[in-house]
Design a protein around this motif. Structure first.
Motif, PDB file in Angstrom:
ATOM      1  N   LEU A   1       0.827  -1.206   0.000  1.00 45.28           N
ATOM      2  CA  LEU A   1       0.000   0.000   0.000  1.00 45.28           C
ATOM      3  C   LEU A   1       0.860   1.254   0.000  1.00 45.28           C
ATOM      4  N   LEU A   2       1.903   1.272   0.785  1.00 47.10           N
ATOM      5  CA  LEU A   2       2.798   2.421   0.829  1.00 47.10           C
ATOM      6  C   LEU A   2       3.458   2.649  -0.521  1.00 47.10           C
TER       7      LEU A   2
ATOM      8  N   SER B   1       2.467   1.714  -3.457  1.00 47.32           N
ATOM      9  CA  SER B   1       1.527   2.056  -4.532  1.00 47.32           C
ATOM     10  C   SER B   1       0.888   3.423  -4.363  1.00 47.32           C
ATOM     11  N   THR B   2       0.960   3.989  -3.168  1.00 51.41           N
ATOM     12  CA  THR B   2       0.309   5.280  -2.954  1.00 51.41           C
ATOM     13  C   THR B   2       1.285   6.445  -2.896  1.00 51.41           C
ATOM     14  N   ILE B   3       2.582   6.186  -2.957  1.00 51.42           N
ATOM     15  CA  ILE B   3       3.541   7.286  -2.961  1.00 51.42           C
ATOM     16  C   ILE B   3       3.370   8.053  -4.270  1.00 51.42           C
ATOM     17  N   PRO B   4       3.155   9.364  -4.185  1.00 52.87           N
ATOM     18  CA  PRO B   4       2.972  10.152  -5.408  1.00 52.87           C
ATOM     19  C   PRO B   4       4.232  10.151  -6.267  1.00 52.87           C
TER      20      PRO B   4
ATOM     21  N   VAL C   1       2.760  14.207   2.777  1.00 52.49           N
ATOM     22  CA  VAL C   1       2.966  12.764   2.929  1.00 52.49           C
ATOM     23  C   VAL C   1       3.731  12.481   4.212  1.00 52.49           C
TER      24      VAL C   1
ATOM     25  N   THR D   1       0.376   8.732  11.346  1.00 51.46           N
ATOM     26  CA  THR D   1       0.024   7.315  11.353  1.00 51.46           C
ATOM     27  C   THR D   1       0.923   6.528  12.295  1.00 51.46           C
TER      28      THR D   1
ATOM     29  N   VAL E   1      -4.589   4.447  10.595  1.00 48.76           N
ATOM     30  CA  VAL E   1      -4.814   4.696   9.175  1.00 48.76           C
ATOM     31  C   VAL E   1      -5.805   5.834   8.979  1.00 48.76           C
TER      32      VAL E   1
ATOM     33  N   THR F   1      -4.859   9.413   7.282  1.00 49.95           N
ATOM     34  CA  THR F   1      -5.631   9.832   6.113  1.00 49.95           C
ATOM     35  C   THR F   1      -6.290  11.180   6.358  1.00 49.95           C
TER      36      THR F   1
ATOM     37  N   TYR G   1      -3.696  13.935   6.073  1.00 46.41           N
ATOM     38  CA  TYR G   1      -3.320  14.145   4.673  1.00 46.41           C
ATOM     39  C   TYR G   1      -4.404  14.910   3.914  1.00 46.41           C
TER      40      TYR G   1
END
Length: 107
Positions: free
Chosen positions: A53-54, A56-59, A71, A78, A92, A96, A99
């Motif tokens: 998840l980390l 895949s979600t890093i811009p 971020v 978190t 989480v 979120t 952010y």
């Protein structure tokens, strides 16, 4: 245009198959609990899922300061919440919320 019987039967078949596929693992639950490989995965998968998840979600532009600091703030929130409360859901949701709040705040 398909008639109503066809549509309802397609929906009913899809619902029945979805239910059956979700219920199938519970028929083997006793055998799965004594399996060493499954127990190994149960112990390691939460960390593995969080890493995926980390990653895949890093811009894409994470090196840009405007992208990096929200971020970093969310990640710190978190981690801090998890160390403080040891509750993954709270951690989480808190990260979120931080952010989204930072991105929604007009600068």
């Amino acid at each position: 245009m398909p008639d109503n019987l066809y549509l309802f039967s397609a929906i009913a078949l899809s619902a029945a198959l979805t239910f059956a596929l979700r219920a199938l693992p519970f028929t083997f639950i006793n055998k799965l609990r004594s399996n060493n490989f499954i127990n190994y995965l149960a112990g390691r998968m939460p960390l593995g899922i969080m890493v995926v998840l980390l990653a895949s979600t890093i811009p894409a532009g994470i090196m840009d300061l405007a992208v990096a600091w929200p971020v970093a703030a969310a990640l710190a929130t978190t981690v801090g919440l998890h160390l403080f409360k040891s509750n993954a859901v709270l951690s989480v949701l808190g990260g979120t919320a931080v952010y989204v709040a930072i991105l929604s705040w007009p600068l």
